[in-house]
Motif scaffolding. Structure first.
Motif: not given
Lengths: 196, 196
Positions: B18-19, B44-51, B76-80, B90-95
């Motif tokens: 969340d940060q 969601a303010r940062s994330l790691k895609v592992e798979c 950070r948001w600039e990376s997506w 920020r992102l609110m949903s994923f699939r």
């Protein structure tokens, strides 16, 4: 207004406008421009690439952040910029990427600087190096055998851009300090061929 | 904290924070999340895609701007984000993108809506459609035969992103209104396969 190169080196054409959305004063280029202020413009705020692949720079003399410019329309800075944290609203110099060759491009990436450590020969585009088995988020050094490549800080072709060419530095990029004056880390998470 | 899908559909893993810079509260996902606020996080303010490959959305219920998320780190948001004019912090949903297949992807693009006009079958990544002979800056409609694709508003994989999948809408995207709730024009200048 056309600034025609007396000895054109290839089929390149770039039209630059001093306002967004292709407005204002315009200048056409068919070869490199080291400082747009010497070509009768104060700044470049939108552009159309009509022929060839180009690289645009934040500062004059091909310095600062690099932006890949392939054929198409670029109405605002957001259409070329990859780093929003440190965004560049205008470009000051440009040059054609003479070695771009979408069909035959090859680069070898190395885990560590000075061409040391685990290595991988790449001939295709990779939006995520990590997904293809590269175990870290960094590349230590690179050797371009043919064509030209763009490396990006983040996955999916985002973040800082680094243009790597077989006919610059002899295709050898031993350390991030050789990637460009804006490079500050070894972080590279995606990479692709430049399209001519 | 791990929210494990009781019936995992594939090898997907996404960790959300969340940060920025992978700080603060974190949640792991192995399947779709329709509303991050129902998973114990505000944002969601940062994330790691592992798979696997994922798509992130501006709003809950898979609405608003779409962002392709392939393996790697997104601090950070600039990376997506691809559209800086209208940026999403920020992102609110994923699939997960179940049909992603980097090796075997095929899409047919049409000049006009409803699969009419000049057409072109594509199996490779194109940072500039224009450079490859597509005469305008728009695509009227598309049919995804296999794999999943990302289409972008500008050349070089910039601007608004549209995820096109063979297993959504039967692979048929007749009009820009079917590309996503944020699509407002037919403008597409680059397109590439999604990497799994």
């Amino acid at each position: 207004m056309a600034l025609t190169n007396p000895m054109p080196m290839g089929p390149w054409k770039l039209t630059v406008y001093d306002q967004e959305n292709f407005q204002g004063k315009r200048v056409e280029f068919t070869s490199a421009c080291q400082n747009i202020m010497e070509c009768g413009m104060d700044t470049a705020r939108s552009l159309k690439v009509e022929c060839g692949a180009w690289v645009g720079y934040e500062h004059s003399s091909f310095c600062g952040q690099q932006f890949i410019l392939e054929r198409g329309d670029y109405p605002r800075w957001e259409s070329w910029s990859g780093s929003n944290a440190y965004h560049i609203e205008r470009l000051m110099s440009f040059r054609p990427i003479c070695s771009a060759n979408h069909k035959e491009s090859k680069i070898t990436v190395f885990e560590r600087e000075n061409f040391i450590g685990h290595q991988w020969e790449i001939t295709d585009d990779y939006p995520s190096l990590n997904a293809m088995g590269w175990s870290c988020n960094e590349i230590g050094s690179m050797q371009v055998q043919s064509g030209a490549w763009v490396c990006y800080q983040y996955p999916g072709y985002r973040g800082y851009q680094y243009i790597m060419e077989c006919d610059h530095h002899g295709g050898e990029y031993k350390h991030y300090r050789e990637w460009g004056s804006h490079a500050q880390t070894f972080q590279v998470q995606s990479l692709r061929r430049v399209q001519q």
